[in-house]
Design a protein around this motif. Sequence first.
Motif, PDB file in Angstrom:
ATOM      1  N   GLY A   1       0.807  -1.214   0.000  1.00 35.81           N
ATOM      2  CA  GLY A   1       0.000   0.000   0.000  1.00 35.81           C
ATOM      3  C   GLY A   1       0.842   1.266   0.000  1.00 35.81           C
ATOM      4  N   VAL A   2       1.973   1.227   0.692  1.00 36.83           N
ATOM      5  CA  VAL A   2       2.878   2.388   0.695  1.00 36.83           C
ATOM      6  C   VAL A   2       3.344   2.669  -0.733  1.00 36.83           C
ATOM      7  CG1 VAL A   2       5.130   3.256   1.457  1.00 36.83           C
ATOM      8  CG2 VAL A   2       3.640   2.084   3.084  1.00 36.83           C
ATOM      9  N   PHE A   3       3.779   1.626  -1.428  1.00 39.66           N
ATOM     10  CA  PHE A   3       4.233   1.811  -2.810  1.00 39.66           C
ATOM     11  C   PHE A   3       3.100   2.287  -3.710  1.00 39.66           C
ATOM     12  CE2 PHE A   3       7.663  -1.040  -1.425  1.00 39.66           C
ATOM     13  CZ  PHE A   3       8.748  -0.326  -1.895  1.00 39.66           C
ATOM     14  N   GLN A   4       1.909   1.734  -3.534  1.00 36.47           N
ATOM     15  CA  GLN A   4       0.773   2.131  -4.368  1.00 36.47           C
ATOM     16  C   GLN A   4       0.405   3.591  -4.155  1.00 36.47           C
ATOM     17  OE1 GLN A   4      -1.933  -0.963  -3.159  1.00 36.47           O
ATOM     18  NE2 GLN A   4      -1.462  -2.202  -4.965  1.00 36.47           N
ATOM     19  N   ARG A   5       0.514   4.066  -2.915  1.00 41.30           N
ATOM     20  CA  ARG A   5       0.187   5.467  -2.621  1.00 41.30           C
ATOM     21  C   ARG A   5       1.293   6.422  -3.049  1.00 41.30           C
ATOM     22  NH1 ARG A   5      -1.195   3.131   2.072  1.00 41.30           N
ATOM     23  NH2 ARG A   5       0.608   3.966   3.156  1.00 41.30           N
ATOM     24  N   LYS A   6       2.530   6.056  -2.769  1.00 43.25           N
ATOM     25  CA  LYS A   6       3.649   6.988  -2.949  1.00 43.25           C
ATOM     26  C   LYS A   6       4.285   6.932  -4.341  1.00 43.25           C
ATOM     27  CE  LYS A   6       3.811   8.302   1.436  1.00 43.25           C
ATOM     28  NZ  LYS A   6       4.081   9.579   2.000  1.00 43.25           N
ATOM     29  N   ILE A   7       4.387   5.719  -4.904  1.00 40.47           N
ATOM     30  CA  ILE A   7       5.015   5.557  -6.224  1.00 40.47           C
ATOM     31  C   ILE A   7       4.119   4.643  -7.066  1.00 40.47           C
ATOM     32  CG2 ILE A   7       7.150   5.027  -7.455  1.00 40.47           C
ATOM     33  CD1 ILE A   7       8.620   5.064  -4.806  1.00 40.47           C
ATOM     34  N   PRO A   8       2.951   5.135  -7.455  1.00 38.17           N
ATOM     35  CA  PRO A   8       1.993   4.279  -8.156  1.00 38.17           C
ATOM     36  C   PRO A   8       2.528   3.712  -9.467  1.00 38.17           C
ATOM     37  CG  PRO A   8       1.269   6.568  -8.183  1.00 38.17           C
ATOM     38  CD  PRO A   8       2.454   6.491  -7.281  1.00 38.17           C
ATOM     39  N   MET A   9       3.411   4.444 -10.144  1.00 31.86           N
ATOM     40  CA  MET A   9       3.931   3.939 -11.416  1.00 31.86           C
ATOM     41  C   MET A   9       4.763   2.677 -11.213  1.00 31.86           C
ATOM     42  SD  MET A   9       6.039   7.115 -11.139  1.00 31.86           S
ATOM     43  CE  MET A   9       7.554   7.297 -10.245  1.00 31.86           C
ATOM     44  N   LEU A  10       5.381   2.531 -10.054  1.00 30.55           N
ATOM     45  CA  LEU A  10       6.179   1.344  -9.773  1.00 30.55           C
ATOM     46  C   LEU A  10       5.296   0.130  -9.544  1.00 30.55           C
ATOM     47  CD1 LEU A  10       9.020   0.197  -9.248  1.00 30.55           C
ATOM     48  CD2 LEU A  10       8.686   0.769  -6.846  1.00 30.55           C
ATOM     49  N   SER A  11       4.212   0.315  -8.827  1.00 28.62           N
ATOM     50  CA  SER A  11       3.338  -0.817  -8.516  1.00 28.62           C
ATOM     51  C   SER A  11       2.572  -1.316  -9.741  1.00 28.62           C
ATOM     52  CB  SER A  11       2.366  -0.457  -7.396  1.00 28.62           C
ATOM     53  OG  SER A  11       1.496   0.563  -7.806  1.00 28.62           O
ATOM     54  N   LYS A  12       2.515  -0.510 -10.802  1.00 28.57           N
ATOM     55  CA  LYS A  12       1.808  -0.910 -12.017  1.00 28.57           C
ATOM     56  C   LYS A  12       2.752  -1.277 -13.155  1.00 28.57           C
ATOM     57  CE  LYS A  12      -2.033   2.078 -10.854  1.00 28.57           C
ATOM     58  NZ  LYS A  12      -2.761   3.279 -11.164  1.00 28.57           N
TER      59      LYS A  12
ATOM     60  N   PHE B   1      18.345   2.951  -7.894  1.00 27.82           N
ATOM     61  CA  PHE B   1      17.764   3.097  -9.221  1.00 27.82           C
ATOM     62  C   PHE B   1      16.798   4.279  -9.277  1.00 27.82           C
ATOM     63  CE2 PHE B   1      14.175   2.161 -12.060  1.00 27.82           C
ATOM     64  CZ  PHE B   1      14.839   2.140 -13.278  1.00 27.82           C
ATOM     65  N   LEU B   2      15.922   4.371  -8.279  1.00 25.14           N
ATOM     66  CA  LEU B   2      14.905   5.424  -8.279  1.00 25.14           C
ATOM     67  C   LEU B   2      15.493   6.822  -8.136  1.00 25.14           C
ATOM     68  CD1 LEU B   2      11.984   3.954  -6.154  1.00 25.14           C
ATOM     69  CD2 LEU B   2      12.076   4.284  -8.623  1.00 25.14           C
ATOM     70  N   SER B   3      16.670   6.925  -7.540  1.00 22.46           N
ATOM     71  CA  SER B   3      17.254   8.250  -7.319  1.00 22.46           C
ATOM     72  C   SER B   3      17.469   9.005  -8.629  1.00 22.46           C
ATOM     73  CB  SER B   3      18.557   8.144  -6.535  1.00 22.46           C
ATOM     74  OG  SER B   3      19.536   7.463  -7.293  1.00 22.46           O
ATOM     75  N   SER B   4      17.521   8.292  -9.747  1.00 23.39           N
ATOM     76  CA  SER B   4      17.653   8.936 -11.052  1.00 23.39           C
ATOM     77  C   SER B   4      16.309   9.377 -11.628  1.00 23.39           C
ATOM     78  CB  SER B   4      18.303   7.974 -12.053  1.00 23.39           C
ATOM     79  OG  SER B   4      19.566   7.579 -11.611  1.00 23.39           O
ATOM     80  N   TRP B   5      15.218   8.860 -11.064  1.00 23.43           N
ATOM     81  CA  TRP B   5      13.898   9.070 -11.665  1.00 23.43           C
ATOM     82  C   TRP B   5      12.919   9.859 -10.812  1.00 23.43           C
ATOM     83  CZ3 TRP B   5      13.541   7.582 -16.622  1.00 23.43           C
ATOM     84  CH2 TRP B   5      14.480   6.685 -17.091  1.00 23.43           C
ATOM     85  N   VAL B   6      13.070   9.786  -9.505  1.00 20.77           N
ATOM     86  CA  VAL B   6      12.106  10.459  -8.628  1.00 20.77           C
ATOM     87  C   VAL B   6      12.862  11.339  -7.629  1.00 20.77           C
ATOM     88  CG1 VAL B   6      10.391   8.621  -8.828  1.00 20.77           C
ATOM     89  CG2 VAL B   6      12.014   8.561  -6.971  1.00 20.77           C
ATOM     90  N   PRO B   7      12.186  12.353  -7.104  1.00 14.70           N
ATOM     91  CA  PRO B   7      12.840  13.249  -6.146  1.00 14.70           C
ATOM     92  C   PRO B   7      13.267  12.503  -4.868  1.00 14.70           C
ATOM     93  CG  PRO B   7      10.723  14.144  -6.874  1.00 14.70           C
ATOM     94  CD  PRO B   7      10.814  12.761  -7.405  1.00 14.70           C
ATOM     95  N   GLU B   8      14.372  12.926  -4.306  1.00 15.41           N
ATOM     96  CA  GLU B   8      14.884  12.335  -3.069  1.00 15.41           C
ATOM     97  C   GLU B   8      13.849  12.400  -1.953  1.00 15.41           C
ATOM     98  OE1 GLU B   8      17.372  10.419  -0.494  1.00 15.41           O
ATOM     99  OE2 GLU B   8      17.737  10.740  -2.623  1.00 15.41           O
ATOM    100  N   SER B   9      13.061  13.471  -1.934  1.00 14.01           N
ATOM    101  CA  SER B   9      12.037  13.610  -0.893  1.00 14.01           C
ATOM    102  C   SER B   9      11.003  12.481  -0.983  1.00 14.01           C
ATOM    103  CB  SER B   9      11.345  14.969  -0.989  1.00 14.01           C
ATOM    104  OG  SER B   9      10.734  15.124  -2.258  1.00 14.01           O
ATOM    105  N   MET B  10      10.693  12.033  -2.192  1.00 16.05           N
ATOM    106  CA  MET B  10       9.744  10.941  -2.367  1.00 16.05           C
ATOM    107  C   MET B  10      10.339   9.635  -1.832  1.00 16.05           C
ATOM    108  SD  MET B  10       7.898   9.435  -5.806  1.00 16.05           S
ATOM    109  CE  MET B  10       7.070  10.962  -6.190  1.00 16.05           C
TER     110      MET B  10
END
Length: 70
Positions: free
Chosen positions: A21-32, A50-59
């Motif tokens: 649920g955390v992933f679905q709420r915070k990084i929905p593109m990853l869960s799909k 890997f994600l550090s290149s694609w999403v903000p560090e705050s996320m």
Amino acid sequence: MDLRNNQITLGELWDNPRSRGVFQRKIPMLSKHPVQGAARTVTLEQLTAFLSSWVPESMIRSVMGDLKKL
């Protein structure tokens, strides 16, 4: 939740409804993403690198914080 020094796998996290649920709420593109099944053996540490290149560090920090609270 014990993230085992960020060595917990995505498969373990996705199998847990609360952490999924955390992933679905915070990084929905990853869960799909279609590669989700193949990424089950990726560790949380590998994912954050890997994600550090694609999403903000705050996320990333927000996701990690929510996972640790579980």
